[in-house]
Scaffold this motif. Structure first.
Motif, PDB file in Angstrom:
ATOM      1  N   GLU A  90      -0.665  64.043  17.806  1.00  0.00           N
ATOM      2  CA  GLU A  90       0.182  63.836  16.629  1.00  0.00           C
ATOM      3  C   GLU A  90       0.264  62.323  16.391  1.00  0.00           C
ATOM      4  O   GLU A  90      -0.762  61.679  16.313  1.00  0.00           O
ATOM      5  CB  GLU A  90       1.509  64.563  16.788  1.00  0.00           C
ATOM      6  CG  GLU A  90       1.299  66.077  16.823  1.00  0.00           C
ATOM      7  CD  GLU A  90       2.559  66.898  16.742  1.00  0.00           C
ATOM      8  OE1 GLU A  90       3.622  66.378  16.375  1.00  0.00           O
ATOM      9  OE2 GLU A  90       2.450  68.093  17.039  1.00  0.00           O
ATOM     10  N   GLN A  91       1.446  61.736  16.329  1.00  0.00           N
ATOM     11  CA  GLN A  91       1.521  60.287  16.067  1.00  0.00           C
ATOM     12  C   GLN A  91       1.789  59.477  17.341  1.00  0.00           C
ATOM     13  O   GLN A  91       2.256  58.340  17.266  1.00  0.00           O
ATOM     14  CB  GLN A  91       2.619  59.983  15.040  1.00  0.00           C
ATOM     15  CG  GLN A  91       2.269  60.362  13.616  1.00  0.00           C
ATOM     16  CD  GLN A  91       2.415  61.847  13.357  1.00  0.00           C
ATOM     17  OE1 GLN A  91       3.372  62.463  13.785  1.00  0.00           O
ATOM     18  NE2 GLN A  91       1.448  62.428  12.677  1.00  0.00           N
ATOM     19  N   THR A  92       1.476  60.043  18.489  1.00  0.00           N
ATOM     20  CA  THR A  92       1.765  59.378  19.757  1.00  0.00           C
ATOM     21  C   THR A  92       0.468  59.163  20.523  1.00  0.00           C
ATOM     22  O   THR A  92      -0.331  60.083  20.670  1.00  0.00           O
ATOM     23  CB  THR A  92       2.728  60.239  20.607  1.00  0.00           C
ATOM     24  OG1 THR A  92       3.906  60.496  19.839  1.00  0.00           O
ATOM     25  CG2 THR A  92       3.116  59.527  21.884  1.00  0.00           C
ATOM     26  N   ARG A  93       0.269  57.932  21.004  1.00  0.00           N
ATOM     27  CA  ARG A  93      -0.917  57.624  21.807  1.00  0.00           C
ATOM     28  C   ARG A  93      -0.544  57.677  23.283  1.00  0.00           C
ATOM     29  O   ARG A  93       0.338  56.954  23.741  1.00  0.00           O
ATOM     30  CB  ARG A  93      -1.494  56.255  21.455  1.00  0.00           C
ATOM     31  CG  ARG A  93      -2.710  55.934  22.338  1.00  0.00           C
ATOM     32  CD  ARG A  93      -3.489  54.800  21.824  1.00  0.00           C
ATOM     33  NE  ARG A  93      -4.319  55.313  20.729  1.00  0.00           N
ATOM     34  CZ  ARG A  93      -5.258  54.604  20.133  1.00  0.00           C
ATOM     35  NH1 ARG A  93      -5.486  53.363  20.485  1.00  0.00           N
ATOM     36  NH2 ARG A  93      -5.966  55.136  19.156  1.00  0.00           N
ATOM     37  N   VAL A 103      -7.376  58.283  26.995  1.00  0.00           N
ATOM     38  CA  VAL A 103      -6.486  57.815  25.938  1.00  0.00           C
ATOM     39  C   VAL A 103      -6.591  58.849  24.830  1.00  0.00           C
ATOM     40  O   VAL A 103      -7.682  59.080  24.299  1.00  0.00           O
ATOM     41  CB  VAL A 103      -6.874  56.411  25.432  1.00  0.00           C
ATOM     42  CG1 VAL A 103      -5.972  55.983  24.289  1.00  0.00           C
ATOM     43  CG2 VAL A 103      -6.825  55.399  26.570  1.00  0.00           C
ATOM     44  N   GLU A 104      -5.462  59.499  24.529  1.00  0.00           N
ATOM     45  CA  GLU A 104      -5.454  60.607  23.572  1.00  0.00           C
ATOM     46  C   GLU A 104      -4.368  60.394  22.527  1.00  0.00           C
ATOM     47  O   GLU A 104      -3.216  60.115  22.878  1.00  0.00           O
ATOM     48  CB  GLU A 104      -5.167  61.928  24.288  1.00  0.00           C
ATOM     49  CG  GLU A 104      -6.249  62.376  25.234  1.00  0.00           C
ATOM     50  CD  GLU A 104      -7.456  62.963  24.534  1.00  0.00           C
ATOM     51  OE1 GLU A 104      -7.315  63.485  23.407  1.00  0.00           O
ATOM     52  OE2 GLU A 104      -8.553  62.894  25.116  1.00  0.00           O
ATOM     53  N   ASP A 105      -4.743  60.534  21.265  1.00  0.00           N
ATOM     54  CA  ASP A 105      -3.762  60.531  20.185  1.00  0.00           C
ATOM     55  C   ASP A 105      -3.339  61.972  19.949  1.00  0.00           C
ATOM     56  O   ASP A 105      -4.169  62.812  19.586  1.00  0.00           O
ATOM     57  CB  ASP A 105      -4.356  59.935  18.908  1.00  0.00           C
ATOM     58  CG  ASP A 105      -4.589  58.442  19.034  1.00  0.00           C
ATOM     59  OD1 ASP A 105      -3.712  57.754  19.589  1.00  0.00           O
ATOM     60  OD2 ASP A 105      -5.651  57.969  18.596  1.00  0.00           O
ATOM     61  N   ASP A 119      -4.651  49.452  25.309  1.00  0.00           N
ATOM     62  CA  ASP A 119      -4.966  50.702  24.618  1.00  0.00           C
ATOM     63  C   ASP A 119      -3.946  51.081  23.550  1.00  0.00           C
ATOM     64  O   ASP A 119      -4.054  52.153  22.958  1.00  0.00           O
ATOM     65  CB  ASP A 119      -5.088  51.838  25.633  1.00  0.00           C
ATOM     66  CG  ASP A 119      -6.294  51.668  26.542  1.00  0.00           C
ATOM     67  OD1 ASP A 119      -7.339  51.186  26.064  1.00  0.00           O
ATOM     68  OD2 ASP A 119      -6.199  52.009  27.734  1.00  0.00           O
ATOM     69  N   ASN A 120      -2.955  50.203  23.317  1.00  0.00           N
ATOM     70  CA  ASN A 120      -1.889  50.476  22.342  1.00  0.00           C
ATOM     71  C   ASN A 120      -1.205  51.817  22.586  1.00  0.00           C
ATOM     72  O   ASN A 120      -0.924  52.574  21.657  1.00  0.00           O
ATOM     73  CB  ASN A 120      -2.424  50.408  20.908  1.00  0.00           C
ATOM     74  CG  ASN A 120      -2.876  49.017  20.543  1.00  0.00           C
ATOM     75  OD1 ASN A 120      -2.156  48.052  20.772  1.00  0.00           O
ATOM     76  ND2 ASN A 120      -4.070  48.910  19.990  1.00  0.00           N
ATOM     77  N   ALA A 121      -0.948  52.118  23.855  1.00  0.00           N
ATOM     78  CA  ALA A 121      -0.326  53.392  24.216  1.00  0.00           C
ATOM     79  C   ALA A 121       1.178  53.355  23.956  1.00  0.00           C
ATOM     80  O   ALA A 121       1.825  52.332  24.147  1.00  0.00           O
ATOM     81  CB  ALA A 121      -0.592  53.706  25.684  1.00  0.00           C
ATOM     82  N   ASN A 122       1.701  54.507  23.535  1.00  0.00           N
ATOM     83  CA  ASN A 122       3.150  54.689  23.398  1.00  0.00           C
ATOM     84  C   ASN A 122       3.742  55.312  24.652  1.00  0.00           C
ATOM     85  O   ASN A 122       4.890  55.051  25.002  1.00  0.00           O
ATOM     86  CB  ASN A 122       3.478  55.618  22.221  1.00  0.00           C
ATOM     87  CG  ASN A 122       2.840  55.187  20.936  1.00  0.00           C
ATOM     88  OD1 ASN A 122       1.892  55.809  20.475  1.00  0.00           O
ATOM     89  ND2 ASN A 122       3.340  54.116  20.345  1.00  0.00           N
TER      90      ASN A 122
END
Length: 169
Positions: free
Chosen positions: A70-73, A66-68, A98-101
Motif C-alpha cells: 500500500e503506501q508503506t515501504r 524492500v517491499e512497498d 531504502d527510504n523505509a517507513n
C-alpha cells in the motif's frame, strides 16, 4: 492494512502453520524475518515475504527485502548482518538508504518496537525460543492513516501487549 510479522521459528512447522491459519483471513500480508529453518518453497512458508537468517541454509531466501505495501515501504531482514544485538544504527542507515517507513527484523529473539527518526523498527521476538522473557511472540501491525499499532500475540493467539506510534507527516 494489517501485517503479520514473525521471526525465529527455528524449524517448528506446526507453530508457523497455526499462526498463519489463525490470522490468514484478517491480514493483508505475512512477513517472516528469518531463521524459519524451512525451505523457501515449503507449504508453511509459501504465503510469507521471507528473508534468510543466520540459521537458514536455503539460498533461495534473500538477505534483505524492500517491499512497498500500500503506501508503506517495508525493509525486511533478519538482522545478523546489521549487528542488531548491539545497536540499531547500521539498520537505521540501511532504512534511510531504502527510504523505509517500517523495518522488520529478528535475530535477537527479544520483542520490541520503537520509532527512530520517523521509522518504525519492529522485532516480533521469537515464536519458539524467546529471550529475556518466557513469552513466545509474534506481531500483527495495523497501519492506519495516522498511526502504527503494534499488537504482540503469544503462541496461543492472545494479545499480550500493544504499542501505538504516530506516523510522521
Amino acid at each position: 492494512m494489517k501485517v503479520l510479522i514473525m521471526s525465529d521459528s527455528h524449524g517448528n512447522k506446526e507453530l508457523v502453520t497455526k499462526v498463519k491459519e489463525r490470522h490468514s483471513d484478517e491480514v493483508n500480508v505475512m512477513i517472516h524475518c528469518g531463521d524459519s529453518e524451512l525451505p523457501k518453497n515449503s507449504s508453511e512458508m509459501n504465503d510469507f515475504l521471507a528473508v534468510r537468517g543466520n540459521c537458514d541454509y536455503d539460498t533461495l531466501y534473500p538477505e534483505v527485502l524492500v517491499e512497498d505495501i500500500e503506501q508503506t515501504r517495508f525493509l525486511i531482514t533478519h538482522g545478523h548482518l546489521h549487528q542488531v544485538k548491539t545497536t540499531l544504527m547500521p539498520l537505521k542507515y540501511k532504512a534511510e538508504e531504502d527510504n523505509a517507513n517500517v523495518v522488520c527484523f529478528g535475530h535477537s529473539h527479544i520483542a520490541g518496537a520503537e520509532m527512530v527518526d520517523h521509522v518504525l523498527f519492529i522485532n516480533p521476538g521469537s515464536i519458539l525460543l524467546p529471550r529475556m522473557t518466557t513469552k513466545k511472540t509474534y506481531v500483527i501491525l495495523e497501519v492506519t492513516e495516522k498511526e502504527y499499532i503494534v499488537h504482540y500475540y503469544n503462541d496461543l493467539g492472545d494479545i499480550v501487549q500493544s504499542h501505538t506510534f504516530t506516523k510522521h507527516e
